[in-house]
Design a protein around this motif. Structure first.
Motif, short mmCIF file in Angstrom:
data_model
loop_
_atom_site.label_atom_id
_atom_site.label_comp_id
_atom_site.label_asym_id
_atom_site.label_seq_id
_atom_site.Cartn_x
_atom_site.Cartn_y
_atom_site.Cartn_z
N ASN A 87 107.13 24.45 24.10
CA ASN A 87 107.58 25.28 22.75
C ASN A 87 107.56 26.68 22.78
O ASN A 87 107.16 27.53 23.49
CB ASN A 87 106.58 24.74 21.85
N ASN A 88 108.20 27.38 21.80
CA ASN A 88 108.19 28.66 21.47
C ASN A 88 107.85 28.94 20.03
O ASN A 88 107.68 27.76 19.40
CB ASN A 88 109.76 29.46 21.80
N THR A 89 107.57 29.83 19.47
CA THR A 89 106.83 30.20 18.40
C THR A 89 107.42 31.20 17.48
O THR A 89 108.33 32.26 18.06
CB THR A 89 105.60 30.54 18.54
N ARG A 90 107.32 31.00 16.17
CA ARG A 90 108.03 32.12 15.11
C ARG A 90 106.79 33.09 14.88
O ARG A 90 105.73 32.47 14.52
CB ARG A 90 108.32 31.50 13.99
N MET A 91 106.65 34.26 15.01
CA MET A 91 105.87 35.48 14.69
C MET A 91 106.12 36.08 13.50
O MET A 91 107.55 36.36 13.02
CB MET A 91 105.62 36.34 15.98
N PHE A 92 105.34 36.27 12.56
CA PHE A 92 105.24 37.38 11.41
C PHE A 92 104.18 38.16 11.66
O PHE A 92 103.05 37.89 11.71
CB PHE A 92 105.06 36.66 10.19
N ILE A 93 104.38 39.51 11.38
CA ILE A 93 103.41 40.62 11.54
C ILE A 93 103.64 41.32 10.24
O ILE A 93 104.70 41.78 9.61
CB ILE A 93 103.64 41.82 12.69
N GLU A 94 102.45 41.56 9.70
CA GLU A 94 102.44 42.47 8.34
C GLU A 94 101.52 43.89 8.35
O GLU A 94 100.26 43.50 9.15
CB GLU A 94 101.83 41.39 7.11
N ASP A 95 101.86 44.52 7.78
CA ASP A 95 100.91 45.83 7.62
C ASP A 95 100.07 45.79 6.38
O ASP A 95 100.51 45.03 5.61
CB ASP A 95 101.83 47.28 7.87
N GLU A 96 99.29 46.73 6.32
CA GLU A 96 98.28 46.86 4.98
C GLU A 96 99.08 47.11 3.55
O GLU A 96 98.87 47.07 2.56
CB GLU A 96 97.27 47.93 4.94
N PHE A 97 100.54 47.53 3.77
CA PHE A 97 101.30 47.76 2.85
C PHE A 97 102.26 47.00 2.24
O PHE A 97 103.30 47.21 1.49
CB PHE A 97 101.87 49.47 3.00
N GLY A 98 102.46 45.93 3.00
CA GLY A 98 102.98 44.66 2.65
C GLY A 98 104.44 44.58 3.46
O GLY A 98 105.28 43.63 3.23
N ASN A 99 104.81 45.54 4.30
CA ASN A 99 105.89 45.61 5.21
C ASN A 99 105.71 44.32 6.08
O ASN A 99 104.70 44.49 6.85
CB ASN A 99 105.92 46.94 5.85
N GLN A 100 106.86 43.64 6.61
CA GLN A 100 106.67 42.78 7.33
C GLN A 100 108.12 42.72 8.46
O GLN A 100 108.87 43.26 8.35
CB GLN A 100 107.08 41.30 6.68
N ALA A 101 107.65 42.11 9.50
CA ALA A 101 108.55 41.85 10.76
C ALA A 101 108.39 40.61 11.12
O ALA A 101 107.40 39.99 10.96
CB ALA A 101 108.31 42.92 11.81
N SER A 102 109.46 39.90 11.79
CA SER A 102 109.46 38.71 12.22
C SER A 102 110.41 38.53 13.51
O SER A 102 111.19 39.07 13.81
CB SER A 102 109.47 37.46 11.16
N ALA A 103 110.04 37.28 14.34
CA ALA A 103 110.98 37.12 15.53
C ALA A 103 110.55 35.71 16.03
O ALA A 103 109.23 35.45 16.03
CB ALA A 103 110.61 38.11 16.57
#
Length: 186
Positions: free
Chosen positions: A121-137
């Protein structure tokens, strides 16, 4: 003058020819010294799983036996039908082991280990900072059945990376596509 900590800086522009001034511009600056090294542990699960939550269709438990390193790991079971994970379903969210955020400015990759008891499998990642900004891949690496595999995500390749404040990473969410059991560690 010197500035330390978070600061609000106000600026005004004045045209010399007629002393006309512009509106006051206000800028919020967050000042944080760089970490001493690039390796930063977000959560090792050695203190348990109190900083982890399961979304709809997922369940988590602590494991003292299924771990890659240290004294504990996390077991993630996806209980729904296979499908793309999101922050709301088929995923788990993890907070920093200590404090409210982790400084990842010297880190190029997010690295963790997975022992996949379902298949490849591979996975979907979501990262968030303290200010609500998000990135995903989606990750480009894959697990191997029944073996600990190193998983990594090049942070700069994530959609939304440029909006993240890497000095204040506060939440990591990820999920796998296929139904099954996955052991996770630092």
């Amino acid at each position: 003058f010197s500035i330390s900590g978070d600061a609000i800086i106000k600026a005004v522009a004045i045209r010399q020819s007629d002393n006309e001034s512009s509106r006051i511009g206000e800028f919020n600056y967050r000042i944080k010294p760089l970490p001493a090294k690039g390796t930063v542990y977000f959560n090792t699960f050695d203190s348990g799983i109190g900083k982890a939550d399961a979304a709809k269709g997922a369940a988590i438990s602590a494991s003292a036996t299924e771990k890659y390193h240290g004294s504990g790991g996390l077991t993630y079971e996806m209980e729904t039908l296979s499908g793309a994970p999101s922050k709301e379903v088929r995923s788990i969210s993890i907070k920093p082991e200590s404090g409210t955020s982790v400084d990842g400015r010297k880190s190029k990759y997010l690295v963790f280990y997975v022992k996949d008891m379902q298949g490849y499998n591979n996975t979907r990642m979501f990262i968030e900072d303290e200010f609500g900004n998000q990135a995903s891949a989606w990750t480009t690496c894959s697990t191997m059945y029944g073996e600990w595999s190193q998983y990594y995500v090049d942070l700069s390749s994530m959609d939304g990376f440029n909006s993240l404040d890497l000095a204040y990473i506060s939440n990591i969410t990820f999920g796998f596509y296929n139904t099954g059991t996955y052991h996770i560690d630092e």
